[in-house]
Design a protein around this motif. Structure first.
Motif, PDB file in Angstrom:
ATOM      1  N   GLU A  26       0.842  -1.201   0.000  1.00  0.00           N
ATOM      2  CA  GLU A  26       0.000   0.000   0.000  1.00  0.00           C
ATOM      3  C   GLU A  26       0.870   1.242   0.000  1.00  0.00           C
ATOM      4  O   GLU A  26       1.860   1.333   0.733  1.00  0.00           O
ATOM      5  N   GLU A  27       0.503   2.181  -0.839  1.00  0.00           N
ATOM      6  CA  GLU A  27       1.208   3.458  -0.910  1.00  0.00           C
ATOM      7  C   GLU A  27       0.458   4.507  -0.094  1.00  0.00           C
ATOM      8  O   GLU A  27      -0.777   4.554  -0.117  1.00  0.00           O
ATOM      9  N   THR A  28       1.195   5.304   0.630  1.00  0.00           N
ATOM     10  CA  THR A  28       0.589   6.388   1.398  1.00  0.00           C
ATOM     11  C   THR A  28       0.532   7.628   0.523  1.00  0.00           C
ATOM     12  O   THR A  28       1.555   8.089   0.015  1.00  0.00           O
ATOM     13  N   ILE A  29      -0.664   8.151   0.346  1.00  0.00           N
ATOM     14  CA  ILE A  29      -0.854   9.323  -0.512  1.00  0.00           C
ATOM     15  C   ILE A  29      -1.216  10.515   0.365  1.00  0.00           C
ATOM     16  O   ILE A  29      -2.255  10.528   1.040  1.00  0.00           O
ATOM     17  N   LEU A  30      -0.317  11.488   0.390  1.00  0.00           N
ATOM     18  CA  LEU A  30      -0.530  12.673   1.213  1.00  0.00           C
ATOM     19  C   LEU A  30      -1.438  13.671   0.510  1.00  0.00           C
ATOM     20  O   LEU A  30      -1.364  13.831  -0.722  1.00  0.00           O
ATOM     21  N   PRO A  31      -2.304  14.339   1.256  1.00  0.00           N
ATOM     22  CA  PRO A  31      -3.163  15.356   0.641  1.00  0.00           C
ATOM     23  C   PRO A  31      -2.352  16.596   0.278  1.00  0.00           C
ATOM     24  O   PRO A  31      -1.311  16.863   0.874  1.00  0.00           O
ATOM     25  N   GLU A  52      -8.184  23.894   0.746  1.00  0.00           N
ATOM     26  CA  GLU A  52      -9.134  22.815   1.028  1.00  0.00           C
ATOM     27  C   GLU A  52      -8.652  21.938   2.186  1.00  0.00           C
ATOM     28  O   GLU A  52      -9.440  21.497   3.013  1.00  0.00           O
ATOM     29  N   PHE A  53      -7.347  21.707   2.208  1.00  0.00           N
ATOM     30  CA  PHE A  53      -6.748  20.945   3.301  1.00  0.00           C
ATOM     31  C   PHE A  53      -6.976  21.665   4.632  1.00  0.00           C
ATOM     32  O   PHE A  53      -7.329  21.042   5.637  1.00  0.00           O
ATOM     33  N   GLU A 102     -10.392  28.939   6.984  1.00  0.00           N
ATOM     34  CA  GLU A 102     -10.923  28.932   5.622  1.00  0.00           C
ATOM     35  C   GLU A 102      -9.801  28.854   4.585  1.00  0.00           C
ATOM     36  O   GLU A 102     -10.024  28.427   3.455  1.00  0.00           O
ATOM     37  N   THR A 103      -8.615  29.284   4.964  1.00  0.00           N
ATOM     38  CA  THR A 103      -7.495  29.287   4.025  1.00  0.00           C
ATOM     39  C   THR A 103      -6.263  28.678   4.678  1.00  0.00           C
ATOM     40  O   THR A 103      -6.204  28.514   5.902  1.00  0.00           O
ATOM     41  N   LEU A 104      -5.269  28.378   3.827  1.00  0.00           N
ATOM     42  CA  LEU A 104      -4.012  27.835   4.331  1.00  0.00           C
ATOM     43  C   LEU A 104      -3.302  28.855   5.220  1.00  0.00           C
ATOM     44  O   LEU A 104      -2.694  28.485   6.232  1.00  0.00           O
ATOM     45  N   ASP A 105      -3.410  30.123   4.869  1.00  0.00           N
ATOM     46  CA  ASP A 105      -2.800  31.160   5.702  1.00  0.00           C
ATOM     47  C   ASP A 105      -3.432  31.190   7.094  1.00  0.00           C
ATOM     48  O   ASP A 105      -2.744  31.403   8.094  1.00  0.00           O
TER      49      ASP A 105
END
Length: 446
Positions: free
Chosen positions: A243-248, A253-254, A263-266
């Protein structure tokens, strides 16, 4: 009864000499007779109906002595402690002396008391305090940890790489003989996690689903199972899947997915920065506080009786027991499970208990010297805060926690705040490693 003598002895002990008259001790014997005599059988009398003199003649003059002593001792000690003006911190070591009159009693009680405390410098203490910083690299590392926690896995048909997770069966043996704990089926192992014996995971890199491989490893010399330590083992492994681990993607959105308020990455970066800063500031403040207390304690003189330390250990062991009960375990079960005797278990707390006793004595002395008091308003506010914290009616809380005890704790807290406000923070000395690196860099530049 009368306190005849008070004598200070070493290790903060006070010897109290208490004289009890014959009449007072006779009265105590009468009470002892009425309490215990009903259970004594004397030939010719119904059980419990024999006269005291008859019982003493049959069983000896001292038959009621111990019970009479237990009756009179608490009142005698209460009187003596009050007249001597001392504050006991543990049980007295009791002996009997020659009575002043025949039939009377002389009690010699050696009582551990709070020691006399002398402080050195406690105002203007200069100690190091860390300056709190949150570098961008730390925020990035935290984002990566969040990404790891929110990663998904996907089965792949390729060969396994580092950080992949493999589903394996394994069967271990030493010289062809299987050993306990060396076999498992469908074990999920992340390659590179370091959770298995050194070398085991590396040998599975390059395997794919359906492969079988003998993994040969040597148990470390300090391995916890002594019968396996230092021995070479062969694990027959079968890989069921990779199984491969797939990071978001770390984007807006994260940020929305991992936080209810961003609401934002900042926004998420700011939230992480603020949290890390708060945590590090609290840690720096606590370390600063501990260094101040270390300095005060180091310069303090007090002949602390062992009873105070033992009492603190009692409290710590009791608290540990309560936490065990919340997890559904009793203290005796825990000791049996860990193979520990109570004496050894208590010893674990000794150093911490000694420091706590010294800390409280030092802070009480600071409060005394600086005339630090607790106002009624402070007391009411603390009661209200505790009632809210524990979800308890105020009157009920006050019946459990005395105003005297709470006021004493608040006075200690106020004394600590006084020390912190009067201390001087200085920058930590440059680390030796950093200084060495700087020196090397200078030499290279030459």
């Amino acid at each position: 009864m009368e306190l005849k003598n008070t004598e200070k002895q070493e290790h903060s002990t006070v010897a109290l000499t208490i004289e009890v008259t014959k009449a007072e001790f006779e009265a105590a014997k009468d009470k002892a007779f009425k309490k215990a005599g009903k259970n004594i059988t004397v030939p010719g009398f119904r059980k419990g109906h024999a006269p005291r003199k008859m019982i003493e003649k049959l069983y000896g003059d001292g038959v009621f002595f111990e019970e009479a002593f237990n009756i009179i001792y608490p009142d005698a000690m209460e009187m003596a402690v009050e007249k001597a003006g001392i504050k006991p911190v543990g049980r007295a070591d009791v002996d009997l002396g020659d009575p002043a009159e025949e039939g009377g009693l002389t009690i010699i009680a050696k009582v551990p008391v709070e020691p006399e405390v002398t402080l050195g410098q406690y105002k203007g203490i200069e100690v190091e305090k860390e300056t709190v910083k949150v570098p961008a690299a730390d925020v990035k590392a935290e984002l990566n940890r969040l990404a790891q926690r929110n990663a998904r896995t996907e089965t792949v048909k390729r060969k396994a790489k580092k950080n992949d997770t493999v589903d394996i069966d394994y069967d271990g043996s030493i010289d062809g003989v299987p050993f306990e704990g060396g076999k498992a089926e469908h074990h999920m192992l992340t390659l590179g996690s370091g959770s298995f014996i050194p070398g085991f995971e590396d040998q599975l890199i390059g395997c794919k689903a359906g492969d079988e491989k003998d993994v040969v490893v040597t148990f470390p010399e300090d391995y916890h199972a002594k019968e396996l330590a230092g021995k070479e083992a062969v694990f027959k492994c079968k890989v069921h899947k990779v199984e491969e681990t797939i990071l978001p993607a770390i984007d807006d959105e994260f940020a929305k997915d991992v936080s209810d308020t961003c609401e934002t990455l900042d926004d998420l970066k700011k939230e992480i920065t603020d949290r890390l800063k708060k945590e590090r500031q609290e840690a720096a403040d606590h370390a600063f506080e501990e260094k101040i207390l270390d300095a005060v304690i180091a310069d303090m003189q007090a002949d602390i009786p062992q009873a105070m330390v033992e009492s603190q250990i009692d409290t710590m062991v009791q608290d540990f027991g309560y936490r065990l009960q919340m997890q559904g375990m009793q203290m005796d079960q825990y000791l049996k499970m860990t193979g520990t005797e109570m004496g050894a278990f208590r010893a674990v707390f000794r150093e911490q208990a000694e420091r706590q006793v010294k800390t409280r004595l030092a802070l009480e002395k600071v409060a005394e010297l600086e005339k630090i008091a607790v106002s009624d308003k402070e007391l009411d506010e603390e009661y209200a805060k505790m009632a809210e914290q524990y979800g308890m009616e105020l009157d009920r809380l006050k019946s459990i926690v005395s105003a005297e005890a709470l006021s004493g704790d608040l006075r200690i807290s106020n004394a600590l705040e006084f020390l912190k406000k009067n201390a001087k923070a200085k920058k930590p000395a440059a680390k030796k490693k950093a200084a060495g690196e700087a020196e090397s860099a200078d030499k290279s530049a030459e």
